[in-house]
Design a protein around this motif. Structure first.
Motif, PDB file in Angstrom:
ATOM      1  N   THR A   9      36.191  57.319  37.132  1.00  0.00           N
ATOM      2  CA  THR A   9      36.970  58.030  38.193  1.00  0.00           C
ATOM      3  C   THR A   9      36.174  58.008  39.443  1.00  0.00           C
ATOM      4  O   THR A   9      36.715  58.521  40.694  1.00  0.00           O
ATOM      5  CB  THR A   9      37.357  59.545  37.820  1.00  0.00           C
ATOM      6  OG1 THR A   9      36.106  59.978  37.447  1.00  0.00           O
ATOM      7  CG2 THR A   9      38.236  59.566  36.486  1.00  0.00           C
ATOM      8  N   GLN A  10      35.025  57.459  39.567  1.00  0.00           N
ATOM      9  CA  GLN A  10      34.328  57.399  40.826  1.00  0.00           C
ATOM     10  C   GLN A  10      33.315  56.099  40.763  1.00  0.00           C
ATOM     11  O   GLN A  10      33.012  55.392  39.408  1.00  0.00           O
ATOM     12  CB  GLN A  10      33.172  58.595  40.875  1.00  0.00           C
ATOM     13  CG  GLN A  10      32.421  58.819  39.825  1.00  0.00           C
ATOM     14  CD  GLN A  10      31.488  60.044  40.004  1.00  0.00           C
ATOM     15  OE1 GLN A  10      31.322  60.513  41.064  1.00  0.00           O
ATOM     16  NE2 GLN A  10      30.854  60.574  38.868  1.00  0.00           N
ATOM     17  N   GLY A  39      36.799  46.923  46.203  1.00  0.00           N
ATOM     18  CA  GLY A  39      37.076  48.387  45.765  1.00  0.00           C
ATOM     19  C   GLY A  39      38.309  48.445  45.130  1.00  0.00           C
ATOM     20  O   GLY A  39      39.057  49.227  45.032  1.00  0.00           O
ATOM     21  N   PHE A  40      39.102  47.259  44.842  1.00  0.00           N
ATOM     22  CA  PHE A  40      40.393  47.353  44.548  1.00  0.00           C
ATOM     23  C   PHE A  40      40.525  47.138  42.828  1.00  0.00           C
ATOM     24  O   PHE A  40      39.690  46.400  42.324  1.00  0.00           O
ATOM     25  CB  PHE A  40      41.242  46.271  45.219  1.00  0.00           C
ATOM     26  CG  PHE A  40      41.563  46.335  46.560  1.00  0.00           C
ATOM     27  CD1 PHE A  40      42.626  46.775  46.990  1.00  0.00           C
ATOM     28  CD2 PHE A  40      40.645  46.028  47.541  1.00  0.00           C
ATOM     29  CE1 PHE A  40      43.065  47.167  48.477  1.00  0.00           C
ATOM     30  CE2 PHE A  40      40.918  46.257  48.854  1.00  0.00           C
ATOM     31  CZ  PHE A  40      42.224  46.897  49.433  1.00  0.00           C
ATOM     32  N   ASP A  41      41.560  47.846  42.314  1.00  0.00           N
ATOM     33  CA  ASP A  41      41.607  47.763  40.803  1.00  0.00           C
ATOM     34  C   ASP A  41      42.601  46.893  40.312  1.00  0.00           C
ATOM     35  O   ASP A  41      43.090  46.027  41.025  1.00  0.00           O
ATOM     36  CB  ASP A  41      42.065  49.199  40.197  1.00  0.00           C
ATOM     37  CG  ASP A  41      43.205  49.646  40.545  1.00  0.00           C
ATOM     38  OD1 ASP A  41      44.255  48.868  41.237  1.00  0.00           O
ATOM     39  OD2 ASP A  41      43.724  50.796  40.175  1.00  0.00           O
ATOM     40  N   PRO A  53      31.568  48.359  44.640  1.00  0.00           N
ATOM     41  CA  PRO A  53      31.562  49.493  44.099  1.00  0.00           C
ATOM     42  C   PRO A  53      31.152  49.107  42.505  1.00  0.00           C
ATOM     43  O   PRO A  53      31.944  48.611  41.859  1.00  0.00           O
ATOM     44  CB  PRO A  53      32.693  50.180  44.458  1.00  0.00           C
ATOM     45  CG  PRO A  53      33.789  49.042  44.482  1.00  0.00           C
ATOM     46  CD  PRO A  53      32.777  47.927  45.412  1.00  0.00           C
ATOM     47  N   MET A  54      30.074  49.894  41.961  1.00  0.00           N
ATOM     48  CA  MET A  54      29.930  49.921  40.519  1.00  0.00           C
ATOM     49  C   MET A  54      30.292  50.836  39.724  1.00  0.00           C
ATOM     50  O   MET A  54      30.613  52.225  40.213  1.00  0.00           O
ATOM     51  CB  MET A  54      28.173  50.045  40.524  1.00  0.00           C
ATOM     52  CG  MET A  54      27.434  48.870  41.286  1.00  0.00           C
ATOM     53  SD  MET A  54      27.439  47.478  40.244  1.00  0.00           S
ATOM     54  CE  MET A  54      28.766  46.650  41.275  1.00  0.00           C
ATOM     55  N   THR A  55      30.648  50.619  38.438  1.00  0.00           N
ATOM     56  CA  THR A  55      31.242  51.679  37.344  1.00  0.00           C
ATOM     57  C   THR A  55      29.751  51.982  36.692  1.00  0.00           C
ATOM     58  O   THR A  55      29.038  51.114  36.519  1.00  0.00           O
ATOM     59  CB  THR A  55      31.990  50.955  36.418  1.00  0.00           C
ATOM     60  OG1 THR A  55      33.245  50.615  36.989  1.00  0.00           O
ATOM     61  CG2 THR A  55      32.245  51.842  35.113  1.00  0.00           C
TER      62      THR A  55
END
Length: 311
Positions: A9-10, A39-41, A53-55
């Motif tokens: 979620t972040q 940053g796109f899913d 962006p990292m999980t």
């Protein structure tokens, strides 16, 4: 050993000592998702800003500074059809005279290549810009571009670059089945990953692979009684060490020294024996020459090293 399914979620664009999103035991497996480098899913919704962006981070019980975290990449799969790339070589990989021939672009979007990625067929096809390469399916080889652990000293290192803790190494060899080893600098290791590529050439010389979001599965294990200085990895055929620095010769030096130490530690070679063997049998790959820190990979063939162990 447990398999955890985690829904992020972040996301973070630095690797550092952040509160863990999930705590797991030594040897556990995690199933989760990553965003693309912008940053796109999987549905092409933008869930994060900043590059790569990292999980994570994932806290591994029992991991302490001075240990090694082993990350086995069990499954790396694009989870959408749309991928994107740069379409011009980076100026720093070209002769200065040829840099002047590059087409000026007002924004990266104007020079973006768009790709149809078919995981079932195992191919990617250029759809934009329209040119003859659209008739040339490219075999995909999904890989992780950016992953690693929190560095020590309270640092938070940007996902644009890499260091001793891993990070944005963009090595095309970090594919399914590979186990990567990171030096642990903080309790729990705090492991992050993201920046999936459907495929990428050596060096990431246009600044991207085919950038895409991923479904991922990986297993985290703690190696006690072992200390390393730079990331290492083991594939089906090779052991390898990654050095991250700029200029390129410094990255090569880090990777070479790490490999020499590995041969002495695990293969019972003297300094002279390790250096002599590497001098005739070492292999190198230029993993990345685009990011602020370049990455060089130093490799040794496992079949040859098996013979060394029998001596």
């Amino acid at each position: 050993m447990i398999k955890h399914t985690f829904t992020p979620t972040q996301y973070f664009s630095t690797l550092g000592e952040r509160p863990p999103v999930l705590t797991v035991a030594d040897g556990d497996t995690i199933v989760t998702k990553t965003l693309d480098a912008a940053g796109f899913d999987e549905n092409r919704n933008r869930l994060a800003t900043g590059g790569n962006p990292m999980t994570g981070p994932f806290y591994v019980e029992g991991a302490e500074p001075g240990d090694v975290l082993a990350v086995r990449l069990d499954r790396l799969r694009p989870n959408r059809r749309y991928g994107w790339t740069g379409t011009q070589l980076a100026p720093n990989v070209m002769d200065p005279a040829d840099v002047l021939l590059l087409t000026p672009m007002a924004s990266f979007a104007e020079s973006r290549g768009e790709w149809d990625v078919d995981s079932e067929a195992g191919t990617a096809v250029l759809t934009s810009p329209k040119n003859k390469l659209g008739r040339l399916p490219i075999p995909i080889r999904p890989m992780v571009g950016c992953f690693g652990v929190a560095p020590g000293g309270g640092q938070a290192i940007s996902t644009a670059t890499s260091s001793t803790n891993g990070g944005n190494m963009d090595y095309k060899g970090f594919v399914e089945g590979v186990t990567v080893f990171f030096p642990v600098a903080v309790p729990g290791a705090l492991f992050f990953l993201g920046d999936g590529h459907a495929v990428q050439g050596c060096g990431e010389i246009c600044g991207t692979g085919i950038e895409i979001s991923f479904d991922v599965e990986f297993t985290l294990s703690v190696v006690k009684g072992k200390t390393i200085q730079w990331p290492r990895a083991e594939t089906a055929t090779h052991i390898l060490a990654a050095g991250n620095a700029r200029p390129l010769d410094q990255a090569l030096q880090h990777a070479t020294s790490e490999m020499a130490r590995w041969l002495q530690e695990d293969y019972a070679l003297s300094v002279t024996e390790a250096h002599t063997l590497m001098g005739q049998c070492v292999e190198y790959e230029i993993a990345n020459v685009f990011d602020p820190a370049y990455t060089v990979v130093c490799k040794m063939d496992k079949a040859l090293l098996a013979r060394v162990l029998s001596l």
